[in-house]
Enzyme design. Structure first.
Site, PDB file in Angstrom:
ATOM      1  N   SER A 174       0.833  -1.194   0.000  1.00 25.22           N
ATOM      2  CA  SER A 174       0.000   0.000   0.000  1.00 25.22           C
ATOM      3  C   SER A 174       0.881   1.263   0.000  1.00 25.22           C
ATOM      4  O   SER A 174       1.672   1.452  -0.928  1.00 25.22           O
ATOM      5  CB  SER A 174      -0.969  -0.026   1.192  1.00 25.22           C
ATOM      6  OG  SER A 174      -1.952   0.960   1.067  1.00 25.22           O
ATOM      7  N   GLU A 233      -8.963  -5.263  -6.011  1.00 22.15           N
ATOM      8  CA  GLU A 233      -8.625  -3.928  -5.507  1.00 22.15           C
ATOM      9  C   GLU A 233      -9.228  -2.803  -6.338  1.00 22.15           C
ATOM     10  O   GLU A 233      -9.121  -1.633  -5.971  1.00 22.15           O
ATOM     11  CB  GLU A 233      -7.110  -3.763  -5.427  1.00 22.15           C
ATOM     12  CG  GLU A 233      -6.484  -4.664  -4.381  1.00 22.15           C
ATOM     13  CD  GLU A 233      -5.072  -4.272  -4.015  1.00 22.15           C
ATOM     14  OE1 GLU A 233      -4.837  -3.078  -3.729  1.00 22.15           O
ATOM     15  OE2 GLU A 233      -4.196  -5.152  -4.004  1.00 22.15           O
ATOM     16  N   HIS A 288      -7.605  -5.236  -1.180  1.00 24.86           N
ATOM     17  CA  HIS A 288      -6.428  -4.456  -0.805  1.00 24.86           C
ATOM     18  C   HIS A 288      -5.843  -4.913   0.527  1.00 24.86           C
ATOM     19  O   HIS A 288      -4.620  -4.999   0.675  1.00 24.86           O
ATOM     20  CB  HIS A 288      -6.790  -2.964  -0.728  1.00 24.86           C
ATOM     21  CG  HIS A 288      -5.602  -2.075  -0.498  1.00 24.86           C
ATOM     22  ND1 HIS A 288      -4.619  -1.897  -1.444  1.00 24.86           N
ATOM     23  CD2 HIS A 288      -5.234  -1.310   0.577  1.00 24.86           C
ATOM     24  CE1 HIS A 288      -3.704  -1.069  -0.977  1.00 24.86           C
ATOM     25  NE2 HIS A 288      -4.045  -0.699   0.248  1.00 24.86           N
TER      26      HIS A 288
END
Length: 306
Positions: A174, A233, A288
């Site tokens: 991330s 995602e 995610h």
């Protein structure tokens, strides 16, 4: 090897004790509950003169003797959350080294002394590149954080265990993946392997992509890079009122498209950029958050392949 990694990580997570669990009094014939520890792991809190902040550093060292050139080493961001699984995956490599011929790495987790799994304010400060106007928002401190890793943390690790300086990897997920790309583009000699999992390329109008030119100026270092992203995602799932709002945000960030496109561009320009190898993995059925752990497994595998 990948199945063993994931199976071991799942076992570790299943054994974790959640806050608020009911504690039963110990009987006279039984020992009291004790805090669980992680084999082969140590930690210390380290204050940085470069950033002015305090970090919790975790390390796991293989029980086997170091190879002739020293142990490979994998630095893992978001260490409070990611280190336990990464360390267990490395221990799995040790147990299977005779069959695979792979040497387990030293794993170094870089976390925060707050003890939070994800210290959101701290990681926003440390993992984001210095785009215009970000310092006023408590962001954009990636260069200082990279200074901390290079000038303070690495010397400490090298003084602690014998390291192969030509086999060092950085893993980030991330915002951590964004930082990994920033390090690759601006200081490609810092590591030999860069694993950017679900990188937040969208940050500050995709500022990190403007830094890629720095990689072309340092073609002699020949790093390798892996980008991963979860299949889900860019989708919020079945349509609902809440999902529709979330879908708009995901569509704007284009997590899957951006990661795939960047990997394709790096592969196409691999020779001009001086990259030894470029990899891309789209992780099926992962969103995610869940993509972190399979990305660790695939990243470790990518790093150790010869």
């Amino acid at each position: 090897m990948r199945r063993a990694f994931l199976g071991g990580a799942a076992g570790l997570l299943a054994c974790a004790l959640a806050p608020g669990w009911a504690v039963q009094p110990a009987s006279t014939s039984e020992s009291a509950w004790q805090a669980a520890g992680l084999p082969q792991a140590r930690q210390l809190d380290l204050s940085s003169t470069r950033t002015g902040h305090r970090y919790r550093i975790f390390i796991s060292v293989p029980e086997t003797a170091a190879p002739a050139g020293g142990h490979p080493v994998m630095y893992v961001l978001d260490g409070n959350a990611a280190f336990p699984s990464a360390a267990l995956m490395a221990r799995t490599v040790t147990r299977r080294s005779k069959a695979t011929g792979l040497h387990a790495p030293v794993v170094v987790g870089i976390g925060y002394a707050s003890g939070e799994d994800f210290d959101m304010a701290a990681r926003a400060r440390d993992y984001t590149p210095p785009a215009a106007g970000k310092a006023a928002k408590g962001e954009g401190g990636a260069d200082l954080f990279l200074d901390f890793i290079e000038q303070e943390l690495k010397p400490l690790i090298q003084a602690t265990v014998t390291i192969d300086l030509q086999r060092q990897a950085l893993f980030g997920h991330s915002y951590g993946g964004l930082f990994t790309l920033h390090a690759l583009f601006t200081r490609p000699a810092t590591f030999q392997t860069y694993i950017a999992a679900s990188p937040s390329i969208w940050f500050s109008e995709r500022f990190v992509l403007s830094e890629a030119a720095g990689l072309a100026a340092s073609r002699k270092h020949k790093p390798q890079v892996l980008l991963t992203v979860g299949e889900l995602e860019q989708s919020a799932g079945p349509p609902t009122a809440k999902a529709t709002e979330r879908s708009a945000a995901l569509a704007q960030k284009k997590m899957v498209d951006e990661a795939r496109d960047l990997a394709a561009q790096l592969e196409a320009q691999k020779q001009a950029l001086g990259l030894a190898r470029v990899g891309f993995i789209e992780l099926p059925r992962e969103n995610h958050g869940s993509a972190l752990f399979p990305a660790l497994s695939r990243g470790l595998e990518f790093f150790l392949e010869r």
